[in-house]
Scaffold this active site. Structure first.
Site, PDB file in Angstrom:
ATOM      1  N   TRP A 100       0.828  -1.211   0.000  1.00 21.37           N
ATOM      2  CA  TRP A 100       0.000   0.000   0.000  1.00 21.37           C
ATOM      3  C   TRP A 100       0.855   1.251   0.000  1.00 21.37           C
ATOM      4  O   TRP A 100       0.557   2.219  -0.703  1.00 21.37           O
ATOM      5  CB  TRP A 100      -0.977  -0.005   1.174  1.00 21.37           C
ATOM      6  CG  TRP A 100      -1.910  -1.168   1.118  1.00 21.37           C
ATOM      7  CD1 TRP A 100      -2.026  -2.176   2.034  1.00 21.37           C
ATOM      8  CD2 TRP A 100      -2.847  -1.487   0.075  1.00 21.37           C
ATOM      9  NE1 TRP A 100      -2.972  -3.087   1.625  1.00 21.37           N
ATOM     10  CE2 TRP A 100      -3.489  -2.694   0.433  1.00 21.37           C
ATOM     11  CE3 TRP A 100      -3.205  -0.869  -1.123  1.00 21.37           C
ATOM     12  CZ2 TRP A 100      -4.471  -3.292  -0.364  1.00 21.37           C
ATOM     13  CZ3 TRP A 100      -4.187  -1.458  -1.918  1.00 21.37           C
ATOM     14  CH2 TRP A 100      -4.799  -2.646  -1.532  1.00 21.37           C
ATOM     15  N   ASP A 167      -1.523   6.843   6.374  1.00 19.67           N
ATOM     16  CA  ASP A 167      -2.530   5.863   5.980  1.00 19.67           C
ATOM     17  C   ASP A 167      -2.728   4.913   7.157  1.00 19.67           C
ATOM     18  O   ASP A 167      -1.868   4.097   7.453  1.00 19.67           O
ATOM     19  CB  ASP A 167      -2.039   5.107   4.737  1.00 19.67           C
ATOM     20  CG  ASP A 167      -3.007   4.011   4.270  1.00 19.67           C
ATOM     21  OD1 ASP A 167      -4.037   3.788   4.948  1.00 19.67           O
ATOM     22  OD2 ASP A 167      -2.723   3.377   3.235  1.00 19.67           O
ATOM     23  N   LYS A 191     -11.555  -2.059   7.124  1.00 14.85           N
ATOM     24  CA  LYS A 191     -10.675  -2.915   7.910  1.00 14.85           C
ATOM     25  C   LYS A 191     -11.076  -2.894   9.390  1.00 14.85           C
ATOM     26  O   LYS A 191     -11.153  -3.929  10.018  1.00 14.85           O
ATOM     27  CB  LYS A 191      -9.213  -2.475   7.767  1.00 14.85           C
ATOM     28  CG  LYS A 191      -8.750  -2.294   6.327  1.00 14.85           C
ATOM     29  CD  LYS A 191      -8.286  -3.583   5.680  1.00 14.85           C
ATOM     30  CE  LYS A 191      -8.096  -3.494   4.179  1.00 14.85           C
ATOM     31  NZ  LYS A 191      -7.246  -2.426   3.679  1.00 14.85           N
TER      32      LYS A 191
END
Ligand SMILES: *Cc1c(COP(=O)(O)O)cnc(C)c1O
Length: 355
Positions: A100, A167, A191
């Site tokens: 990511w 993030d 998540k």
């Protein structure tokens, strides 16, 4: 049907009470006689949901008043380019700690120079790099708090001389963080916050005057506009916001981020201890950087026969979602907030019986 132990990496487990309340709201939302799926986002009932969800986030994460809390769409992946679109004038600094983080770097390069300050790619992203210096002549610094795919997690955040962006998609609300240390935090909800379909952005309003001069700004990419309109510039993702609210109410009732940290620490210790004491398994991440959200492990030696047996034993015990990401293989058990200790115990039992 007996319970499935859901270790999915995302979309992932939510508090059971959130499902029940969501079902009720689909049938009859806030006593309106209408479903949440068919009511206007400008109704006073939904506006109340929007306000309450923001209030919950503000309380749970101690978000200062000079930050906007936005509920946007496009996933965390849209933040990978929305951030540089708004804030990258000439150069930005990133750490490369996983898939990511690499995705965020790739998109930032569309807008200017990206300085990768540190990377753990040399050891297949199995640790968190430390000891780098954040330069003071970049527009911002970007990091990823938890590397969902590799199972590493930042235990500390650096002091940054430039605005720090993070993030936090896969560990938001899992532990207390000092929100005021960051200038922008973002997370795809699916998540640890709610269902897929909403992305939360917490942004310091003073950043709005740092936008690059002369760069065209489509309205939907404009944080400032979303902030001024209270995340209602266009139709917000009404249902995912409501479900997130129900889930965050559960977080609050269970001790907030401190309570979640205690819960997550207990679960992670149980599983890592089982891995470390097993003759068959080993963890894949440097011990001090191990994630409490995504626990990655492999068989000591490749043994397709044992793997098959272990997979069958897990299936038998109704353990779901522990297959590693397609880019890493092995196993990954995600222990997000709502996963109960008993599910981890069920997995540990299988590992022990198996041994
Ligand atoms: C899942 C994940 C993403 C991607 O999120 P989308 O909402 O699917 O775009 C980004 N960053 C991290 C850390 C993630 O875990």
């Amino acid at each position: 049907m007996s319970k499935v132990h859901n270790f999915s990496a995302g979309p992932s487990i939510l508090a059971p009470v959130a499902f029940q309340k969501s079902i009720d709201a689909i049938n009859n939302f806030a006593g309106t006689g209408l479903s949440i799926l068919e009511i206007s986002h400008r109704s006073k009932e939904f506006e109340a949901v929007m306000d309450e969800t923001k209030d919950l986030v503000r309380t749970l994460m101690s978000v200062p008043e000079d930050y906007d809390i936005l509920f946007l769409q496009g996933g965390a992946s849209t933040q990978f380019f929305q951030i540089p679109h708004n804030f990258l004038r000439t150069s930005a600094a990133y750490t490369k700690t996983g898939v990511w983080a690499a995705g965020a770097i790739k998109e930032a390069k569309l807008y200017g120079e990206v300085r990768v300050l540190a990377s753990s790619e040399d050891k297949n992203f199995s640790y968190i790099p430390k000891g780098y210096t954040i330069p003071d002549d970049v527009d911002y610094f970007h990091c990823t708090s938890n590397n969902t795919i590799y199972g590493s997690q930042m235990q500390q955040f650096p002091d940054s001389p430039v605005p720090m962006f993070c993030d936090m998609s896969s560990d938001i609300f899992s532990r207390p963080v000092e929100t005021s240390k960051f200038d922008l935090i973002y997370a795809g909800a699916q998540k640890n916050m709610g269902p897929a379909g909403v992305t939360m952005v917490i942004v310091k309003k003073s950043l709005y005057n740092r936008r690059p001069e002369g760069r065209p700004m489509p309205s939907m990419l404009d944080y400032k506009l979303h902030g001024e309109k209270g995340s209602m510039y266009n139709t917000p993702p009404v249902f995912p916001i409501l479900v997130s609210k129900f889930n965050l109410e559960w977080v609050k009732e269970n001790g907030g981020c401190e309570g979640m940290e205690a819960r997550n620490t207990e679960k992670a210790s149980l599983l890592y201890n089982a891995i470390d004491s097993s003759p068959y398994f080993k963890g894949t991440v440097a011990v001090e950087d191990r994630s409490k959200m995504n626990v990655c492990f492999v068989f000591n030696e490749e043994n397709p026969d044992l793997e098959q047996k272990f997979n069958a034993a897990c299936k038998e015990a109704k353990i779901s979602g522990i297959k590693g990401h397609r880019s890493t293989g092995g196993y990954r058990a995600s222990l997000y907030n709502a996963l109960p200790l008993e599910s981890v115990q069920a997995l540990v039992n299988v590992m022990e019986t198996f041994a």
